[in-house]
Design a protein around this motif. Structure first.
Motif, mmCIF file in Angstrom:
data_model
loop_
_atom_site.group_PDB
_atom_site.id
_atom_site.type_symbol
_atom_site.label_atom_id
_atom_site.label_comp_id
_atom_site.label_asym_id
_atom_site.label_seq_id
_atom_site.Cartn_x
_atom_site.Cartn_y
_atom_site.Cartn_z
ATOM 1 N N PRO A 46 62.119 46.183 61.463
ATOM 2 C CA PRO A 46 62.582 47.382 62.171
ATOM 3 C C PRO A 46 62.671 47.222 63.695
ATOM 4 N N SER A 47 61.947 46.285 64.254
ATOM 5 C CA SER A 47 62.002 46.102 65.714
ATOM 6 C C SER A 47 63.380 45.623 66.178
ATOM 7 N N TYR A 48 64.220 45.167 65.252
ATOM 8 C CA TYR A 48 65.570 44.718 65.589
ATOM 9 C C TYR A 48 66.591 45.855 65.626
ATOM 10 N N ALA A 49 66.159 47.080 65.358
ATOM 11 C CA ALA A 49 67.088 48.228 65.345
ATOM 12 C C ALA A 49 67.707 48.442 66.723
ATOM 13 N N GLU A 50 68.938 48.939 66.726
ATOM 14 C CA GLU A 50 69.627 49.282 67.964
ATOM 15 C C GLU A 50 68.912 50.469 68.631
ATOM 16 N N LYS A 51 69.282 50.779 69.859
ATOM 17 C CA LYS A 51 68.680 51.913 70.564
ATOM 18 C C LYS A 51 68.809 53.213 69.782
ATOM 19 N N ASP A 52 69.953 53.396 69.107
ATOM 20 C CA ASP A 52 70.176 54.624 68.326
ATOM 21 C C ASP A 52 69.529 54.568 66.952
ATOM 22 N N GLY A 53 68.837 53.473 66.631
ATOM 23 C CA GLY A 53 68.121 53.348 65.368
ATOM 24 C C GLY A 53 68.851 52.569 64.299
ATOM 25 N N LEU A 54 70.153 52.300 64.490
ATOM 26 C CA LEU A 54 70.904 51.575 63.462
ATOM 27 C C LEU A 54 70.339 50.171 63.303
ATOM 28 N N LEU A 55 70.004 49.815 62.073
ATOM 29 C CA LEU A 55 69.382 48.529 61.779
ATOM 30 C C LEU A 55 70.270 47.646 60.921
ATOM 31 N N ALA A 56 70.864 48.210 59.868
ATOM 32 C CA ALA A 56 71.615 47.391 58.926
ATOM 33 C C ALA A 56 72.701 48.210 58.246
ATOM 34 N N ILE A 57 73.709 47.514 57.761
ATOM 35 C CA ILE A 57 74.773 48.138 56.975
ATOM 36 C C ILE A 57 74.864 47.415 55.643
ATOM 37 N N GLY A 58 75.463 48.068 54.665
ATOM 38 C CA GLY A 58 75.674 47.447 53.365
ATOM 39 C C GLY A 58 74.529 47.703 52.405
ATOM 40 N N GLY A 59 74.374 46.803 51.457
ATOM 41 C CA GLY A 59 73.338 46.961 50.446
ATOM 42 C C GLY A 59 73.771 47.908 49.347
ATOM 43 N N ASP A 60 72.795 48.535 48.712
ATOM 44 C CA ASP A 60 73.069 49.465 47.626
ATOM 45 C C ASP A 60 72.044 50.591 47.672
ATOM 46 N N LEU A 61 72.123 51.497 46.716
ATOM 47 C CA LEU A 61 71.186 52.615 46.652
ATOM 48 C C LEU A 61 70.216 52.483 45.485
ATOM 49 N N SER A 62 69.865 51.258 45.142
ATOM 50 C CA SER A 62 68.924 51.060 44.039
ATOM 51 C C SER A 62 67.554 51.609 44.428
ATOM 52 N N ALA A 63 66.799 52.025 43.426
ATOM 53 C CA ALA A 63 65.453 52.549 43.676
ATOM 54 C C ALA A 63 64.592 51.511 44.393
ATOM 55 N N GLU A 64 64.728 50.260 44.019
ATOM 56 C CA GLU A 64 63.933 49.199 44.630
ATOM 57 C C GLU A 64 64.237 49.076 46.126
ATOM 58 N N ARG A 65 65.531 49.128 46.483
ATOM 59 C CA ARG A 65 65.908 49.001 47.897
ATOM 60 C C ARG A 65 65.418 50.210 48.692
ATOM 61 N N LEU A 66 65.570 51.397 48.120
ATOM 62 C CA LEU A 66 65.127 52.600 48.825
ATOM 63 C C LEU A 66 63.619 52.596 49.029
ATOM 64 N N LEU A 67 62.859 52.204 48.017
ATOM 65 C CA LEU A 67 61.404 52.141 48.155
ATOM 66 C C LEU A 67 60.990 51.117 49.201
ATOM 67 N N LEU A 68 61.653 49.968 49.211
ATOM 68 C CA LEU A 68 61.363 48.944 50.215
ATOM 69 C C LEU A 68 61.675 49.471 51.616
ATOM 70 N N ALA A 69 62.824 50.115 51.760
ATOM 71 C CA ALA A 69 63.203 50.659 53.064
ATOM 72 C C ALA A 69 62.190 51.701 53.525
ATOM 73 N N TYR A 70 61.902 52.687 52.690
ATOM 74 C CA TYR A 70 60.990 53.761 53.066
ATOM 75 C C TYR A 70 59.597 53.225 53.392
ATOM 76 N N SER A 71 59.137 52.241 52.647
ATOM 77 C CA SER A 71 57.800 51.690 52.900
ATOM 78 C C SER A 71 57.727 50.944 54.226
#
Length: 68
Positions: free
Chosen positions: A15-40
């Motif tokens: 997360p320290s690589y996020a832009e000033k406005d908070g944007l970190l990454a694009i793409g991926g999917d909405l799988s439960a595993e990805r969302l849980l990893l992101a939120y954690s």
């Protein structure tokens, strides 16, 4: 720097690589595993990604943000 997520690989840049406005990454999917990893890691879905999931027409890519 904005990272592009690989839909076949379940990871995020630090997360320290996020832009000033908070944007970190694009793409991926909405799988439960990805969302849980992101939120954690304190990374949350951008509104653009949610809109794309529901089929709205948008020009911007899906995004993950980290609030600063």
């Amino acid at each position: 720097m904005i990272f592009e997520l690989d839909s076949k690989k379940l990871d995020f840049p630090h997360p320290s690589y996020a832009e000033k406005d908070g944007l970190l990454a694009i793409g991926g999917d909405l799988s439960a595993e990805r969302l849980l990893l992101a939120y954690s890691n304190g990374i949350f879905l951008g509104l653009v990604m949610i809109a794309q999931y529901y089929g709205m027409h948008l020009i911007h890519a899906s995004s993950f943000i980290h609030p600063r």
